[in-house]
Motif scaffolding. Structure first.
Motif, PDB file in Angstrom:
ATOM      1  N   LYS A  26       0.815  -1.215   0.000  1.00  0.00           N
ATOM      2  CA  LYS A  26       0.000   0.000   0.000  1.00  0.00           C
ATOM      3  C   LYS A  26       0.848   1.265   0.000  1.00  0.00           C
ATOM      4  CE  LYS A  26      -3.951   1.866   2.490  1.00  0.00           C
ATOM      5  NZ  LYS A  26      -4.848   1.674   3.632  1.00  0.00           N
ATOM      6  N   GLY A  27       2.018   1.223   0.627  1.00  0.00           N
ATOM      7  CA  GLY A  27       2.845   2.421   0.747  1.00  0.00           C
ATOM      8  C   GLY A  27       2.383   3.270   1.911  1.00  0.00           C
ATOM      9  N   THR A  28       2.857   4.491   1.950  1.00  0.00           N
ATOM     10  CA  THR A  28       2.476   5.419   3.013  1.00  0.00           C
ATOM     11  C   THR A  28       1.619   6.531   2.430  1.00  0.00           C
ATOM     12  OG1 THR A  28       4.384   6.865   2.681  1.00  0.00           O
ATOM     13  CG2 THR A  28       4.692   4.985   4.170  1.00  0.00           C
ATOM     14  N   LEU A  29       1.011   7.310   3.296  1.00  0.00           N
ATOM     15  CA  LEU A  29       0.235   8.459   2.813  1.00  0.00           C
ATOM     16  C   LEU A  29       1.124   9.413   2.029  1.00  0.00           C
ATOM     17  CD1 LEU A  29      -2.023   9.216   5.914  1.00  0.00           C
ATOM     18  CD2 LEU A  29      -2.687   8.134   3.764  1.00  0.00           C
ATOM     19  N   LEU A  30       2.370   9.540   2.465  1.00  0.00           N
ATOM     20  CA  LEU A  30       3.307  10.440   1.797  1.00  0.00           C
ATOM     21  C   LEU A  30       3.659   9.938   0.395  1.00  0.00           C
ATOM     22  CD1 LEU A  30       4.859  13.046   2.231  1.00  0.00           C
ATOM     23  CD2 LEU A  30       6.707  11.712   3.235  1.00  0.00           C
ATOM     24  N   THR A  31       3.912   8.634   0.251  1.00  0.00           N
ATOM     25  CA  THR A  31       4.240   8.111  -1.082  1.00  0.00           C
ATOM     26  C   THR A  31       3.025   8.185  -2.007  1.00  0.00           C
ATOM     27  OG1 THR A  31       3.795   5.803  -0.431  1.00  0.00           O
ATOM     28  CG2 THR A  31       6.064   6.594  -0.225  1.00  0.00           C
ATOM     29  N   GLN A  32       1.855   7.954  -1.441  1.00  0.00           N
ATOM     30  CA  GLN A  32       0.634   8.060  -2.235  1.00  0.00           C
ATOM     31  C   GLN A  32       0.409   9.502  -2.689  1.00  0.00           C
ATOM     32  OE1 GLN A  32      -2.474   6.353   0.170  1.00  0.00           O
ATOM     33  NE2 GLN A  32      -1.388   4.408   0.338  1.00  0.00           N
ATOM     34  N   LYS A  33       0.658  10.434  -1.788  1.00  0.00           N
ATOM     35  CA  LYS A  33       0.503  11.855  -2.097  1.00  0.00           C
ATOM     36  C   LYS A  33       1.450  12.264  -3.227  1.00  0.00           C
ATOM     37  CE  LYS A  33       0.629  16.357   0.228  1.00  0.00           C
ATOM     38  NZ  LYS A  33       0.787  17.064   1.490  1.00  0.00           N
ATOM     39  N   TYR A  34       2.698  11.805  -3.144  1.00  0.00           N
ATOM     40  CA  TYR A  34       3.689  12.124  -4.175  1.00  0.00           C
ATOM     41  C   TYR A  34       3.264  11.580  -5.542  1.00  0.00           C
ATOM     42  CZ  TYR A  34       8.069  11.985  -6.790  1.00  0.00           C
ATOM     43  OH  TYR A  34       9.022  12.123  -7.764  1.00  0.00           O
ATOM     44  N   LEU A  35       2.797  10.337  -5.564  1.00  0.00           N
ATOM     45  CA  LEU A  35       2.391   9.734  -6.836  1.00  0.00           C
ATOM     46  C   LEU A  35       1.153  10.397  -7.423  1.00  0.00           C
ATOM     47  CD1 LEU A  35       3.056   5.931  -6.265  1.00  0.00           C
ATOM     48  CD2 LEU A  35       4.339   7.532  -7.698  1.00  0.00           C
ATOM     49  N   GLN A  36       0.345  11.021  -6.575  1.00  0.00           N
ATOM     50  CA  GLN A  36      -0.828  11.740  -7.076  1.00  0.00           C
ATOM     51  C   GLN A  36      -0.454  13.110  -7.634  1.00  0.00           C
ATOM     52  OE1 GLN A  36      -3.505  11.851  -3.734  1.00  0.00           O
ATOM     53  NE2 GLN A  36      -3.997   9.675  -3.897  1.00  0.00           N
ATOM     54  N   GLY A  37       0.804  13.505  -7.448  1.00  0.00           N
ATOM     55  CA  GLY A  37       1.270  14.778  -7.984  1.00  0.00           C
ATOM     56  C   GLY A  37       1.096  15.953  -7.049  1.00  0.00           C
ATOM     57  N   ASP A  38       0.780  15.681  -5.799  1.00  0.00           N
ATOM     58  CA  ASP A  38       0.614  16.763  -4.824  1.00  0.00           C
ATOM     59  C   ASP A  38       1.966  17.384  -4.483  1.00  0.00           C
ATOM     60  OD1 ASP A  38      -2.038  16.077  -4.821  1.00  0.00           O
ATOM     61  OD2 ASP A  38      -1.994  15.083  -2.878  1.00  0.00           O
ATOM     62  N   LYS A  39       1.946  18.661  -4.161  1.00  0.00           N
ATOM     63  CA  LYS A  39       3.160  19.364  -3.747  1.00  0.00           C
ATOM     64  C   LYS A  39       3.558  18.931  -2.343  1.00  0.00           C
ATOM     65  CE  LYS A  39       3.879  22.388  -7.110  1.00  0.00           C
ATOM     66  NZ  LYS A  39       5.114  22.545  -7.813  1.00  0.00           N
ATOM     67  N   LEU A  40       4.862  18.811  -2.126  1.00  0.00           N
ATOM     68  CA  LEU A  40       5.383  18.440  -0.819  1.00  0.00           C
ATOM     69  C   LEU A  40       6.241  19.572  -0.272  1.00  0.00           C
ATOM     70  CD1 LEU A  40       6.582  14.785  -1.593  1.00  0.00           C
ATOM     71  CD2 LEU A  40       4.368  15.511  -0.719  1.00  0.00           C
ATOM     72  N   ASP A  41       6.160  19.789   1.034  1.00  0.00           N
ATOM     73  CA  ASP A  41       7.043  20.789   1.634  1.00  0.00           C
ATOM     74  C   ASP A  41       8.419  20.145   1.865  1.00  0.00           C
ATOM     75  OD1 ASP A  41       7.023  19.365   4.112  1.00  0.00           O
ATOM     76  OD2 ASP A  41       5.274  20.487   4.799  1.00  0.00           O
ATOM     77  N   LYS A  42       9.363  20.910   2.370  1.00  0.00           N
ATOM     78  CA  LYS A  42      10.736  20.417   2.526  1.00  0.00           C
ATOM     79  C   LYS A  42      10.824  19.225   3.470  1.00  0.00           C
ATOM     80  CE  LYS A  42      13.235  24.629   1.414  1.00  0.00           C
ATOM     81  NZ  LYS A  42      14.272  25.577   1.855  1.00  0.00           N
TER      82      LYS A  42
END
Length: 74
Positions: A26-42
């Motif tokens: 399943k991965g993590t919420l963070l990896t899922q967020k990245y794959l959806q193209g959401d912006k990430l902070d530092k």
């Protein structure tokens, strides 16, 4: 017989590593967020990079792979 192509594993970009990981887990919420193209902070990017490094090692580790296979058999 199993074989790991280390050169190919090192050439894969971060997104390719995550896509391969998400095919198995399943991965993590963070990896899922990245794959959806959401912006990430530092801070998120820092932890994502660490996670990707861990996933990259695990995907190229035959003993880790065999352990995961064995978990489903039990």
């Amino acid at each position: 017989m199993l074989y790991v192509d280390d050169k190919k594993a090192k050439r894969l970009n971060d997104k390719a590593i995550l896509i391969r990981w998400h095919k198995l887990f399943k991965g993590t919420l963070l990896t899922q967020k990245y794959l959806q193209g959401d912006k990430l902070d530092k801070a998120q990017q820092f932890f994502l990079n660490r996670t990707i490094a861990d996933y990259r090692k695990r995907l190229a580790d035959i003993s880790w792979f065999m352990r995961v296979l064995n978990e489903d058999i039990k």
